[in-house]
Design an enzyme around this catalytic site. Structure first.
Site, short mmCIF file in Angstrom:
data_model
loop_
_atom_site.label_atom_id
_atom_site.label_comp_id
_atom_site.label_asym_id
_atom_site.label_seq_id
_atom_site.Cartn_x
_atom_site.Cartn_y
_atom_site.Cartn_z
N CYS A 1 0.84 -1.21 0.00
CA CYS A 1 0.00 0.00 0.00
C CYS A 1 0.87 1.26 0.00
O CYS A 1 1.49 1.58 -0.99
CB CYS A 1 -1.00 -0.03 1.16
N HIS B 1 -3.80 -4.84 0.46
CA HIS B 1 -3.28 -5.28 1.75
C HIS B 1 -3.33 -6.81 1.87
O HIS B 1 -4.26 -7.35 2.48
CB HIS B 1 -4.06 -4.63 2.89
N GLU C 1 -1.72 -8.75 3.74
CA GLU C 1 -1.57 -9.23 5.12
C GLU C 1 -2.91 -9.42 5.83
O GLU C 1 -3.00 -10.19 6.78
CB GLU C 1 -0.67 -8.27 5.92
#
Ligand code: MN
Length: 236
Positions: free
Chosen positions: A108, A211, A213
């Site tokens: 990001c 994102h 994660e």
């Protein structure tokens, strides 16, 4: 067995800038992939080089907007809070990591930092600068897929994900504009917004605008990105 140390950069808390923050999702994702997460706070450029001597790989995390002055543009009315200290530190950290060919996963804001660190530019505000129908900041849950991206053939990202199209989450109002030196585009949204970049002449230097994660609990998430980061870090 010694686990490779993966530096995870700290963000400045916009609501209370005396605090640094890190979402657990970054830490969980690195841990799950077999890496040892180590937090990396923003200090000065010389400290950046010394920190990199102690880690085997790096995650450049999300956070606030990058100061447009760092890519030679004036402030934009829609610009959010900027923290120049973090920007300058992470740009120095990223340049040094590239110089050392340390594996980097840039996420990001981190993906934008990778571009600016190599001389690229950003759109400071997508809705006022890019015509398109894709909402890149739809205020969903972190793990909800907001739009698709096309993954470009022949890229490392395509090799890792094994797919030509993938649904991603989206929490950004800025995007990569002109590419930095040595970078290629690896993914785009339907409105043309660049969602993935990478440096083909590095061991592993890859940026994604979404994102990955946030999907660490899901088997169908983006674990291969973290697995590859840790694998490359452990083979240094
Ligand atoms: Mn997006």
């Amino acid at each position: 067995m010694r686990r490779p140390a993966i530096g995870v950069t700290l963000a400045v808390d916009e609501a209370d800038p005396v605090r640094f923050t890190v979402r657990q999702d970054y830490v969980r994702s690195v841990d799950q992939a077999g890496g040892l997460p180590m937090v990396v706070p923003p200090l000065d450029g010389e400290s950046a080089a010394q920190m990199l001597e102690r880690v085997d790989g790096l995650v450049l995390t999300g956070g606030s907007d990058v100061d447009p002055a760092l890519y030679s543009q004036s402030a934009h009315p829609k610009l959010g809070a900027v923290f120049r200290g973090r920007d300058e530190f992470e740009i120095a950290l990223c340049r040094e990591a590239l110089r050392r060919d340390l594996p980097i996963l840039a996420i990001c804001r981190g993906h934008q930092v990778l571009n600016v660190a190599t001389g690229g530019t950003l759109f400071p505000d997508i809705p006022s600068q890019v015509s398109g129908v894709v909402d890149h900041d739809p205020h969903t849950e972190r793990w909800e897929r907001a739009h698709d991206v096309q993954v470009l053939p022949g890229t490392r990202l395509r090799e890792i994900l094994g797919r030509d199209e993938v649904g991603v989450n989206s929490f950004h109002h800025q995007a990569v504009k002109d590419l930095g030196r040595g970078l290629v585009v690896s993914a785009r949204a339907a409105d043309g917004v660049i969602e993935g970049i990478e440096a083909p002449d590095r061991r592993f230097a890859l940026g994604v605008q979404w994102h990955p994660e946030s999907f660490w609990r899901e088997p169908e998430g983006f674990r291969p990105l973290f697995d590859t980061l840790v694998k490359e870090a452990s083979s240094r």
